[in-house]
Design a protein around this motif. Structure first.
Motif, mmCIF file in Angstrom:
data_model
loop_
_atom_site.group_PDB
_atom_site.id
_atom_site.type_symbol
_atom_site.label_atom_id
_atom_site.label_comp_id
_atom_site.label_asym_id
_atom_site.label_seq_id
_atom_site.Cartn_x
_atom_site.Cartn_y
_atom_site.Cartn_z
ATOM 1 N N LEU A 129 0.834 -1.203 0.000
ATOM 2 C CA LEU A 129 0.000 0.000 0.000
ATOM 3 C C LEU A 129 0.868 1.252 0.000
ATOM 4 C CD1 LEU A 129 -2.814 1.356 0.300
ATOM 5 C CD2 LEU A 129 -2.533 1.135 2.781
ATOM 6 N N ALA A 130 1.913 1.254 0.828
ATOM 7 C CA ALA A 130 2.810 2.403 0.902
ATOM 8 C C ALA A 130 3.535 2.610 -0.424
ATOM 9 C CB ALA A 130 3.819 2.211 2.030
ATOM 10 N N HIS A 131 3.915 1.514 -1.057
ATOM 11 C CA HIS A 131 4.638 1.607 -2.330
ATOM 12 C C HIS A 131 3.740 2.129 -3.449
ATOM 13 C CE1 HIS A 131 7.478 0.614 -5.492
ATOM 14 N NE2 HIS A 131 6.526 -0.059 -6.117
ATOM 15 N N GLU A 132 2.495 1.660 -3.478
ATOM 16 C CA GLU A 132 1.605 1.997 -4.589
ATOM 17 C C GLU A 132 0.902 3.339 -4.398
ATOM 18 O OE1 GLU A 132 -1.047 -1.294 -4.932
ATOM 19 O OE2 GLU A 132 0.463 -2.613 -5.856
ATOM 20 N N GLN A 133 0.518 3.640 -3.141
ATOM 21 C CA GLN A 133 -0.262 4.852 -2.905
ATOM 22 C C GLN A 133 0.470 5.900 -2.073
ATOM 23 O OE1 GLN A 133 -4.353 4.188 -1.712
ATOM 24 N NE2 GLN A 133 -4.398 2.162 -2.658
ATOM 25 N N GLY A 134 1.674 5.568 -1.638
ATOM 26 C CA GLY A 134 2.458 6.525 -0.865
ATOM 27 C C GLY A 134 2.322 6.297 0.626
ATOM 28 N N LYS A 135 3.309 6.795 1.383
ATOM 29 C CA LYS A 135 3.300 6.605 2.835
ATOM 30 C C LYS A 135 2.107 7.291 3.498
ATOM 31 C CE LYS A 135 6.790 10.255 2.935
ATOM 32 N NZ LYS A 135 8.230 10.508 3.109
ATOM 33 N N GLU A 136 1.553 8.306 2.802
ATOM 34 C CA GLU A 136 0.398 8.990 3.364
ATOM 35 C C GLU A 136 -0.799 8.041 3.520
ATOM 36 O OE1 GLU A 136 1.903 9.868 0.567
ATOM 37 O OE2 GLU A 136 3.056 11.675 1.102
ATOM 38 N N ALA A 137 -0.884 7.051 2.633
ATOM 39 C CA ALA A 137 -2.020 6.130 2.661
ATOM 40 C C ALA A 137 -2.000 5.267 3.930
ATOM 41 C CB ALA A 137 -2.011 5.246 1.408
ATOM 42 N N VAL A 138 -0.810 4.764 4.302
ATOM 43 C CA VAL A 138 -0.751 3.935 5.520
ATOM 44 C C VAL A 138 -0.925 4.807 6.759
ATOM 45 C CG1 VAL A 138 0.550 1.993 4.590
ATOM 46 C CG2 VAL A 138 1.780 3.984 5.446
ATOM 47 N N TYR A 139 -0.496 6.054 6.672
ATOM 48 C CA TYR A 139 -0.687 6.953 7.815
ATOM 49 C C TYR A 139 -2.174 7.247 8.010
ATOM 50 C CZ TYR A 139 -0.168 10.851 11.017
ATOM 51 O OH TYR A 139 -0.257 11.679 12.118
ATOM 52 N N HIS A 154 5.351 10.273 13.582
ATOM 53 C CA HIS A 154 5.539 11.197 12.454
ATOM 54 C C HIS A 154 5.016 10.542 11.171
ATOM 55 C CE1 HIS A 154 7.434 13.841 9.528
ATOM 56 N NE2 HIS A 154 7.637 14.696 10.513
ATOM 57 N N PRO A 155 4.296 11.298 10.334
ATOM 58 C CA PRO A 155 3.738 10.724 9.096
ATOM 59 C C PRO A 155 4.778 10.116 8.162
ATOM 60 C CG PRO A 155 2.753 12.865 9.561
ATOM 61 C CD PRO A 155 3.871 12.692 10.549
ATOM 62 N N ASN A 156 6.040 10.537 8.289
ATOM 63 C CA ASN A 156 7.084 9.996 7.404
ATOM 64 C C ASN A 156 7.714 8.719 7.927
ATOM 65 O OD1 ASN A 156 6.720 12.117 5.651
ATOM 66 N ND2 ASN A 156 8.372 13.358 6.510
ATOM 67 N N ASN A 157 7.400 8.345 9.171
ATOM 68 C CA ASN A 157 8.022 7.161 9.780
ATOM 69 C C ASN A 157 7.188 5.926 9.438
ATOM 70 O OD1 ASN A 157 9.344 5.263 11.369
ATOM 71 N ND2 ASN A 157 9.667 6.708 13.044
#
Length: 309
Positions: A129-139, A154-157
């Motif tokens: 999910l993070a790879h396809e939609q970005g780390k924002e999606a898992v956050y 942190h949203p980037n962690n």
């Protein structure tokens, strides 16, 4: 239980000075509890004890970790406990000195840093999910399932976000905030000293220290670290003093603005440190501004330690 002495307090309050004097008077050795001083090559911005100070009293967890390598509170806990055991084996008093609250918690309270049980395929699903939609999606997913954890992480962690989601999925409950962990460790008998000063005096000390660090070559230190391949994405370079100067070097703002931001961010950090340490109900606070000399303050600290062994 074996005794440990803790010297805690906000940045620039004087922890290094008093920990050193206490170690000399009480036959102790110092275990740093500072998330920046443990890194090699980051000497100026972390305000490490000098080589002369380290020659007077042995220090642990100072200048030990390559800033290009990952480091965690779990690793700190492991190394610090090993250092404490080594000091006890010598018949000396371990003195824990520093201002990183999470690291100190890892020594005072029972904290489980082990990963939550894995549910087959779930971590891989989150990583995809993070790879396809970005780390924002898992956050966003964490914010839905465990808002408290999302507020702390942190949203980037992404690694920590995924770990928190695993905890919710496998246990049905989130990872508790470290500030909520209140079961004391069974192996140590801690004696806690808290150092503080009049707020304006502390802020003046912070502002002056930043100016001194700049004169000592902090900007050149940051340039050297960038030349080693480090960047603002490395955890070690997110420390106050380093991140602001990186932004300056990238043209985000001029040097004067960067210095002012370092001072402001350090003052704000000192506020957060005081809030954290005031949660400790057994800490004895020493208002250093009330003393006519550091020697008088030191004598009172030693008297209190002697009474509370």
């Amino acid at each position: 239980m074996k005794e440990i002495l803790v010297v805690a307090g906000p940045t620039a309050v004087g922890k290094t000075e008093y920990a050193l004097k206490l170690a000399q008077r009480l036959d102790g050795e110092i275990v740093s509890c500072d998330s920046m001083q443990l890194y090699k090559y980051m000497d100026i911005g972390s305000a490490k004890p000098t080589k002369e100070e380290r020659a007077l009293v042995k220090h642990y967890l100072v200048d030990e970790i390559d800033p290009r390598e990952p480091f965690s509170a779990a690793e700190y806990q492991k190394r610090a406990k090993a250092a404490i055991a080594e000091i006890h084996d010598k018949g000396k008093l371990p003195i824990i000195s520093g201002g990183t609250g999470l690291y100190l918690n890892s020594l005072l309270y029972e904290m489980d840093f082990s990963a939550p049980p894995r549910r087959d395929g779930y971590r891989e699903k989150l990583e995809q999910l993070a790879h396809e939609q970005g780390k924002e999606a898992v956050y966003r997913l964490l914010a839905e399932k465990d808002p408290d954890a999302a507020a702390r992480i942190h949203p980037n962690n992404t690694k920590k976000i995924i770990r928190a989601l695993e905890a919710v999925e496998t246990t049905g409950q989130g990872i508790p905030a470290f500030t909520q962990v209140r079961t004391p460790v069974s192996g140590y008998k801690p004696c806690l000293l808290g150092l503080t000063r009049d707020r304006q005096e502390l802020y003046d000390r912070i502002n002056a220290r930043v100016e001194i660090l700049m004169k000592q070559g902090l900007l050149e230190e940051v340039k050297g670290l960038l030349g080693m391949g480090l960047s603002e994405d490395d955890i070690s370079m997110k420390g106050i003093g380093y991140k602001e100067l990186i932004y300056h070097l990238h043209g985000k703002y001029d040097l004067d603005t960067a210095v002012k931001k370092i001072q402001q961010n350090t003052r704000n950090y000192a506020k957060r440190q005081l809030t954290w340490f005031r949660r400790y109900d057994k800490i004895k606070w020493f208002e250093l501004s009330m003393y006519e000399s550091s020697e008088k303050a030191l004598k009172d600290m030693i008297l209190w330690v002697d009474k509370n062994k």
